[in-house]
Design a protein around this motif. Sequence first.
Motif, PDB file in Angstrom:
ATOM      1  N   MET A 119     -19.537  65.983 -76.068  1.00 40.46           N
ATOM      2  CA  MET A 119     -19.865  66.443 -77.416  1.00 40.46           C
ATOM      3  C   MET A 119     -18.672  66.186 -78.320  1.00 40.46           C
ATOM      4  O   MET A 119     -17.517  66.331 -77.901  1.00 40.46           O
ATOM      5  CB  MET A 119     -20.220  67.936 -77.411  1.00 40.46           C
ATOM      6  N   ARG A 120     -18.970  65.808 -79.558  1.00 46.06           N
ATOM      7  CA  ARG A 120     -17.949  65.584 -80.584  1.00 46.06           C
ATOM      8  C   ARG A 120     -18.396  66.264 -81.868  1.00 46.06           C
ATOM      9  O   ARG A 120     -19.583  66.299 -82.183  1.00 46.06           O
ATOM     10  CB  ARG A 120     -17.760  64.087 -80.853  1.00 46.06           C
ATOM     11  N   ALA A 121     -17.427  66.771 -82.627  1.00 49.94           N
ATOM     12  CA  ALA A 121     -17.729  67.433 -83.904  1.00 49.94           C
ATOM     13  C   ALA A 121     -18.064  66.429 -84.993  1.00 49.94           C
ATOM     14  O   ALA A 121     -18.779  66.750 -85.947  1.00 49.94           O
ATOM     15  CB  ALA A 121     -16.552  68.302 -84.336  1.00 49.94           C
ATOM     16  N   LYS A 122     -17.551  65.220 -84.871  1.00 48.35           N
ATOM     17  CA  LYS A 122     -17.811  64.143 -85.828  1.00 48.35           C
ATOM     18  C   LYS A 122     -17.277  62.863 -85.215  1.00 48.35           C
ATOM     19  O   LYS A 122     -16.736  62.887 -84.116  1.00 48.35           O
ATOM     20  CB  LYS A 122     -17.139  64.418 -87.179  1.00 48.35           C
ATOM     21  N   GLY A 123     -17.414  61.761 -85.914  1.00 42.51           N
ATOM     22  CA  GLY A 123     -16.867  60.520 -85.386  1.00 42.51           C
ATOM     23  C   GLY A 123     -17.552  59.300 -85.956  1.00 42.51           C
ATOM     24  O   GLY A 123     -18.531  59.405 -86.703  1.00 42.51           O
ATOM     25  N   SER A 124     -17.050  58.148 -85.565  1.00 41.28           N
ATOM     26  CA  SER A 124     -17.611  56.890 -86.052  1.00 41.28           C
ATOM     27  C   SER A 124     -18.931  56.614 -85.353  1.00 41.28           C
ATOM     28  O   SER A 124     -19.280  57.253 -84.357  1.00 41.28           O
ATOM     29  CB  SER A 124     -16.640  55.740 -85.800  1.00 41.28           C
ATOM     30  N   ASP A 125     -19.647  55.603 -85.850  1.00 41.02           N
ATOM     31  CA  ASP A 125     -20.915  55.237 -85.210  1.00 41.02           C
ATOM     32  C   ASP A 125     -20.683  54.414 -83.946  1.00 41.02           C
ATOM     33  O   ASP A 125     -21.578  54.261 -83.136  1.00 41.02           O
ATOM     34  CB  ASP A 125     -21.834  54.486 -86.172  1.00 41.02           C
ATOM     35  N   ALA A 126     -19.466  53.884 -83.752  1.00 39.90           N
ATOM     36  CA  ALA A 126     -19.099  53.101 -82.562  1.00 39.90           C
ATOM     37  C   ALA A 126     -20.114  51.998 -82.261  1.00 39.90           C
ATOM     38  O   ALA A 126     -20.384  51.686 -81.109  1.00 39.90           O
ATOM     39  CB  ALA A 126     -18.915  54.019 -81.343  1.00 39.90           C
ATOM     40  N   GLY A 127     -20.706  51.435 -83.312  1.00 42.22           N
ATOM     41  CA  GLY A 127     -21.656  50.350 -83.130  1.00 42.22           C
ATOM     42  C   GLY A 127     -23.073  50.790 -82.788  1.00 42.22           C
ATOM     43  O   GLY A 127     -23.938  49.957 -82.574  1.00 42.22           O
ATOM     44  N   HIS A 128     -23.314  52.100 -82.749  1.00 43.92           N
ATOM     45  CA  HIS A 128     -24.650  52.615 -82.437  1.00 43.92           C
ATOM     46  C   HIS A 128     -25.488  52.601 -83.718  1.00 43.92           C
ATOM     47  O   HIS A 128     -25.158  53.274 -84.689  1.00 43.92           O
ATOM     48  CB  HIS A 128     -24.549  54.038 -81.880  1.00 43.92           C
TER      49      HIS A 128
ATOM     50  N   ALA B 299     -22.200  67.079 -85.656  1.00 44.84           N
ATOM     51  CA  ALA B 299     -21.946  67.051 -84.210  1.00 44.84           C
ATOM     52  C   ALA B 299     -22.886  66.068 -83.523  1.00 44.84           C
ATOM     53  O   ALA B 299     -23.997  65.816 -83.978  1.00 44.84           O
ATOM     54  CB  ALA B 299     -22.133  68.449 -83.627  1.00 44.84           C
ATOM     55  N   ARG B 300     -22.377  65.499 -82.420  1.00 48.24           N
ATOM     56  CA  ARG B 300     -23.198  64.611 -81.613  1.00 48.24           C
ATOM     57  C   ARG B 300     -22.887  64.859 -80.147  1.00 48.24           C
ATOM     58  O   ARG B 300     -21.770  65.205 -79.795  1.00 48.24           O
ATOM     59  CB  ARG B 300     -23.007  63.151 -81.986  1.00 48.24           C
ATOM     60  N   LEU B 301     -23.926  64.724 -79.332  1.00 50.46           N
ATOM     61  CA  LEU B 301     -23.792  64.868 -77.890  1.00 50.46           C
ATOM     62  C   LEU B 301     -24.160  63.524 -77.283  1.00 50.46           C
ATOM     63  O   LEU B 301     -25.294  63.080 -77.378  1.00 50.46           O
ATOM     64  CB  LEU B 301     -24.709  65.978 -77.371  1.00 50.46           C
ATOM     65  N   LYS B 302     -23.158  62.887 -76.691  1.00 57.33           N
ATOM     66  CA  LYS B 302     -23.329  61.544 -76.139  1.00 57.33           C
ATOM     67  C   LYS B 302     -23.610  61.618 -74.644  1.00 57.33           C
ATOM     68  O   LYS B 302     -22.923  62.329 -73.919  1.00 57.33           O
ATOM     69  CB  LYS B 302     -22.062  60.719 -76.379  1.00 57.33           C
ATOM     70  N   PHE B 303     -24.608  60.852 -74.227  1.00 60.75           N
ATOM     71  CA  PHE B 303     -24.995  60.748 -72.832  1.00 60.75           C
ATOM     72  C   PHE B 303     -24.605  59.348 -72.372  1.00 60.75           C
ATOM     73  O   PHE B 303     -25.136  58.359 -72.869  1.00 60.75           O
ATOM     74  CB  PHE B 303     -26.511  60.965 -72.700  1.00 60.75           C
ATOM     75  N   GLY B 304     -23.674  59.261 -71.446  1.00 61.46           N
ATOM     76  CA  GLY B 304     -23.206  57.963 -70.982  1.00 61.46           C
ATOM     77  C   GLY B 304     -24.284  57.178 -70.259  1.00 61.46           C
ATOM     78  O   GLY B 304     -24.975  57.722 -69.393  1.00 61.46           O
ATOM     79  N   ILE B 305     -24.407  55.909 -70.641  1.00 63.52           N
ATOM     80  CA  ILE B 305     -25.367  55.028 -69.965  1.00 63.52           C
ATOM     81  C   ILE B 305     -24.651  53.852 -69.303  1.00 63.52           C
ATOM     82  O   ILE B 305     -25.289  52.980 -68.731  1.00 63.52           O
ATOM     83  CB  ILE B 305     -26.475  54.530 -70.914  1.00 63.52           C
ATOM     84  N   GLY B 306     -23.316  53.840 -69.378  1.00 64.25           N
ATOM     85  CA  GLY B 306     -22.553  52.758 -68.772  1.00 64.25           C
ATOM     86  C   GLY B 306     -22.685  51.468 -69.559  1.00 64.25           C
ATOM     87  O   GLY B 306     -23.358  51.407 -70.580  1.00 64.25           O
ATOM     88  N   ASN B 307     -21.994  50.448 -69.059  1.00 56.25           N
ATOM     89  CA  ASN B 307     -22.000  49.156 -69.768  1.00 56.25           C
ATOM     90  C   ASN B 307     -22.133  48.002 -68.773  1.00 56.25           C
ATOM     91  O   ASN B 307     -21.427  47.011 -68.863  1.00 56.25           O
ATOM     92  CB  ASN B 307     -20.752  49.006 -70.630  1.00 56.25           C
ATOM     93  N   ASN B 308     -23.049  48.133 -67.859  1.00 56.96           N
ATOM     94  CA  ASN B 308     -23.242  47.143 -66.806  1.00 56.96           C
ATOM     95  C   ASN B 308     -24.146  46.001 -67.290  1.00 56.96           C
ATOM     96  O   ASN B 308     -25.282  45.853 -66.841  1.00 56.96           O
ATOM     97  CB  ASN B 308     -23.838  47.819 -65.566  1.00 56.96           C
ATOM     98  N   TYR B 309     -23.636  45.237 -68.246  1.00 57.03           N
ATOM     99  CA  TYR B 309     -24.407  44.115 -68.779  1.00 57.03           C
ATOM    100  C   TYR B 309     -23.457  42.957 -69.071  1.00 57.03           C
ATOM    101  O   TYR B 309     -22.253  43.143 -69.228  1.00 57.03           O
ATOM    102  CB  TYR B 309     -25.187  44.508 -70.038  1.00 57.03           C
TER     103      TYR B 309
END
Length: 186
Positions: free
Chosen positions: A102-111, A127-137
């Motif tokens: 979870m983050r209180a704020k932040g950049s879009d990081a390309g999303h 606030a945003r809650l990020k769910f990791g999906i990895g980067n296996n591509y």
Amino acid sequence: MKYLIVGLGNIGPEYELTRHNIGFLALDKLADDKGVVFEHSKLANKTEFKHKGRTIHLIKPTTYMNKSGKAVNYWMKELKIPIENILIILDDIALPHGKLRMRAKGSDAGHNGLKDINQSLGGNNYARLKFGIGNNYHKGQQADYVLSNFSKDQLNDIPERLDKVADMILSFCSIGTQNTMNKYNE
């Protein structure tokens, strides 16, 4: 007190179990836990429930990921919810699969979903809650990766992770962003 919890994803059965739809899956889990059902409404599928004296509104935008800001902005104004009471649930390729942050704020990081929300709300102070999906591509395959289904192994641990996401959402609405970050961030 009112809260707006937004799960990001794309509508349609072809996207249901894709990595990009983890926000929808998280809200489906929480709605199921609370015994509420989503109904089609303006720009989103919406439901609500009460928790510890707070009204928690859940929306899954029906505008597709890249236009999520339109739904967020509409419901924020319609329900008169201050930006500090908004939480966005989304996928994040920068985090390993299943990691929650979870983050209180932040950049879009390309999303693209966050990019559109930032433009619609005029900033990134939510606030945003990020769910990791990895980067296996492979290079150049990011869109295909996020729009593909979770692997069988990944699907096995999704229910336990979604339980924790539900706990984090309720915590956000009860004790706020900073305390939730301190308690749950991995």
